[in-house]
Enzyme design. Structure first.
Site, PDB file in Angstrom:
ATOM      1  N   ASP A 238     -19.953 -11.793 -21.041  1.00 15.13           N
ATOM      2  CA  ASP A 238     -20.334 -11.867 -19.632  1.00 15.13           C
ATOM      3  C   ASP A 238     -21.801 -12.260 -19.440  1.00 15.13           C
ATOM      4  O   ASP A 238     -22.110 -13.171 -18.670  1.00 15.13           O
ATOM      5  CB  ASP A 238     -20.075 -10.527 -18.922  1.00 15.13           C
TER       6      ASP A 238
ATOM      7  N   CYS B 141       5.414  -5.944   1.602  1.00  9.84           N
ATOM      8  CA  CYS B 141       5.787  -4.525   1.608  1.00  9.84           C
ATOM      9  C   CYS B 141       5.081  -3.795   2.763  1.00  9.84           C
ATOM     10  O   CYS B 141       5.377  -4.055   3.910  1.00  9.84           O
ATOM     11  CB  CYS B 141       5.485  -3.913   0.238  1.00  9.84           C
ATOM     12  N   TYR B 142       4.116  -2.915   2.485  1.00 12.58           N
ATOM     13  CA  TYR B 142       3.391  -2.244   3.573  1.00 12.58           C
ATOM     14  C   TYR B 142       2.827  -3.281   4.542  1.00 12.58           C
ATOM     15  O   TYR B 142       2.822  -3.080   5.757  1.00 12.58           O
ATOM     16  CB  TYR B 142       2.253  -1.396   2.986  1.00 12.58           C
TER      17      TYR B 142
ATOM     18  N   LYS C  74     -11.934 -11.812 -16.346  1.00 12.76           N
ATOM     19  CA  LYS C  74     -12.463 -12.050 -17.696  1.00 12.76           C
ATOM     20  C   LYS C  74     -11.980 -13.377 -18.296  1.00 12.76           C
ATOM     21  O   LYS C  74     -12.769 -14.129 -18.871  1.00 12.76           O
ATOM     22  CB  LYS C  74     -12.032 -10.885 -18.595  1.00 12.76           C
TER      23      LYS C  74
ATOM     24  N   HIS D 168       7.924  -7.399  -3.748  1.00 12.58           N
ATOM     25  CA  HIS D 168       6.598  -7.802  -4.272  1.00 12.58           C
ATOM     26  C   HIS D 168       6.703  -9.131  -5.029  1.00 12.58           C
ATOM     27  O   HIS D 168       7.096  -9.137  -6.197  1.00 12.58           O
ATOM     28  CB  HIS D 168       6.056  -6.713  -5.200  1.00 12.58           C
TER      29      HIS D 168
ATOM     30  N   GLY E 155       0.846  -1.197   0.000  1.00  4.29           N
ATOM     31  CA  GLY E 155       0.000   0.000   0.000  1.00  4.29           C
ATOM     32  C   GLY E 155       0.870   1.232   0.000  1.00  4.29           C
ATOM     33  O   GLY E 155       2.062   1.163   0.344  1.00  4.29           O
TER      34      GLY E 155
ATOM     35  N   GLU F 294       4.408 -10.796  -6.258  1.00  4.43           N
ATOM     36  CA  GLU F 294       3.350 -10.924  -7.268  1.00  4.43           C
ATOM     37  C   GLU F 294       3.744 -10.344  -8.624  1.00  4.43           C
ATOM     38  O   GLU F 294       3.065 -10.603  -9.614  1.00  4.43           O
ATOM     39  CB  GLU F 294       2.055 -10.270  -6.757  1.00  4.43           C
TER      40      GLU F 294
END
Ligand code: XMP
Length: 514
Positions: free
Chosen positions: A228, A82-83, A370, A169, A55, A171
């Site tokens: 969708d 991180c944060y 998606k 990070h 964050g 990710e």
């Protein structure tokens, strides 16, 4: 739904969706939740692990987001990123300070204590950092498990309490072993089985819908023929059969043969209870004389609601409205620190309907991305013609006809669009392009056809590559294909004597012209 789950507590990082994507790729379901989640709502039997996201704030800042401290003592493994790591340190009595040398981008990382988190990670690797603060003193019970050039405590752990923190990070793709680290957390530390799949999603969702709707109530859904709403329709139909009524509104602003395609696929192939309404006169009448793009959108939205409401009334005994809302729409519509905001972004022109008609919402795809929706669609055997379609805006051709929208101009544009798209398909370019369409301009140009002077319409064709429609680049269609497209349009579509190719990217342009 009872399934193993990882919670991601959202402290405002721009990478949260990436964390969720990476966890889902491990076949583990995960959910992004706001920081104000109460520990009382977290069931250890269901929640196998928790991730504190990164964050932008500093943990000592007055409005820095915090979370329920009890979460750290529930026996559920937690990974702070991180944060999230700094917050964990602060909450448990450690100390965080401003880093003298901030770290942004790639940074060498050294594993100092492998444990389960760094299993299969080489001793030195590359991590991706983006921080101004760092952990200065670890809380009691923690040991350092990694360091980087400027950050002595770049990763820590309390092995007994299964609490972990990494300053980098995992990710993002630039952290070379990021995937391995997340896998280790989810599989080795949280001991997730990883049995979440689109097939299991379908089974669970079908069960849930049956339970929620009961044995006699009806559900309505506005079917647009897009990915969708189509996937939502087939999924709900699988659960409650003909008690799902789909309403397809032909607003006169659709692509060529669109209404026929939708009827063929959904009515004939899936035997879905489909009500097709030809409301083109109503829409075109309402649009008469309107040239402002935003006014067009408003008029179309309002007319849609009226038509949909009329059709729904005819069905009687409807208690639920189904929508194809996706996960990114949900996430984007809430603030990072305050939890869900009052209004969830509305979709498919039916935003005002649930309240107005006193309907309860069913959104079976609201936790999916998606590409996951496309996988569900494939599992449900929805044909590629629907699943692989380019996005099409709700207001349809009205925002692709610059100026006055008339039936005759819609017909011209439909023919142009049809020739353009069929060549892209024939040349095997359609699936490589994110969105392609034609635009009818409010000007005429002089031409010469068979020794005769012509004075006719000009069309622009647009094709873009993109990942999510937020940014886009104009597609580099080969010249010879552009030549074929132009020839076919001018030769076959009456009323058009010139074709231009749009070579602008987004930003600064937008994808649609209006
Ligand atoms: P822009 O033109 O904003 O388009 O770059 C980004 C994507 O959104 C679609 N779009 C719309 N979709 N209602 C919709 O349902 C709208 O009013 C609308 N306007 C743009 C556009 O086709 C592209 O995929």
């Amino acid at each position: 739904m009872s399934r193993e789950k990882i919670l991601i507590i959202d402290f405002g990082s721009q990478y949260n969706q990436l964390i969720a994507r990476k966890i889902r790729e491990l076949n583990v379901f995960c959910e992004i939740v706001p920081p104000n989640i109460s520990a009382d709502t977290i069931k250890p039997s269901e929640i196998k692990g928790i991730i504190f996201s990164g964050g932008p704030a500093s943990v000592y800042a007055p409005k820095a987001p915090h979370c329920d401290a009890r979460i750290l003592s529930m026996g559920i493994p937690v990974l702070g990123i991180c944060y999230g790591m700094q917050l964990m340190a602060k909450m448990l009595g450690g100390k965080v300070e401003k880093a003298r040398h901030r770290e942004y981008g790639r940074a060498p990382f050294t594993v100092t204590n492998r444990g389960l988190l760094f299993k299969d990670v080489p001793k030195t690797t590359i991590s991706w950092m983006s921080h101004g603060d760092k952990v200065k003193r670890m809380p009691k019970g923690f040991v350092r498990i990694g360091r980087s050039g400027n950050t002595p405590i770049a990763a820590f752990a309390d092995f007994n309490r299964k609490l972990y923190g990494v300053q980098f990070h995992p990710e993002v793709a630039h952290t070379i072993c990021g995937k391995i680290i997340l896998r280790n957390f989810v599989k080795e530390i949280c001991r997730c089985r990883g049995d979440w799949s689109m097939r299991s999603f379908i089974q669970e969702t079908v069960r849930d819908i049956r339970k929620r709707v009961g044995r006699s109530d009806k559900v309505i859904l506005g079917l647009s023929g897009g990915v969708d709403s189509s996937v939502a329709a087939v999924l709900i139909h699988k659960a409650i059969g003909r008690r799902l009524a789909c309403i397809f509104v032909d607003n006169g602003l659709l692509r060529k043969n669109e209404a026929r395609l939708v009827r063929e696929i959904f009515q004939k192939h899936f035997k879905i209870n489909l009500h097709c309404v030809d409301a083109s006169d109503k829409f075109l009448k309402a649009l008469k004389g309107i040239t402002d793009p935003e006014k067009k959108r408003k008029v179309i939205g309002r007319t849609f609601i009226k038509v949909f409401e009329q059709e729904a009334k005819k069905l009687g005994n409807v208690r639920f409205l189904a929508q194809g809302t996706l996960y990114p729409d949900l996430i984007e519509s809430r603030s990072a620190f305050g939890g869900p905001s009052a209004t969830i972004k509305t979709h498919h022109n039916v935003g005002g309907l649930p309240k107005r008609m006193n309907l309860k919402l069913i959104e079976p795809l609201k936790y999916l991305f998606k590409d996951e929706v496309r996988c569900v669609g494939r599992e449900l055997q929805i044909p590629k013609e629907i699943l692989g379609r380019h996005p099409f805006p709700g207001p349809g051709l009205a925002v692709r006809i610059i100026g006055d929208v008339t039936r005759q101009r819609c017909d011209i544009l439909r023919e142009v669009d049809d020739r353009f798209i069929s060549i892209l398909k024939k040349e095997r370019l359609y699936d490589k392009i994110w969105q392609a369409f034609a635009v009818l301009l409010p000007i005429k140009s002089v031409g010469v056809m068979g020794d005769e002077r012509t004075y006719e319409n000009v069309v622009a064709i647009r094709a873009v590559t993109s990942v999510d429609g937020m940014t886009a680049d104009w597609a580099k269609i080969p010249y010879n294909v552009l030549g074929k497209i132009s020839n076919r349009i001018i030769n076959e579509v009456r009323g058009v004597n010139r074709v231009a190719y749009d070579i602008s990217s987004k930003p600064p342009s937008t994808i649609e012209w209006e």
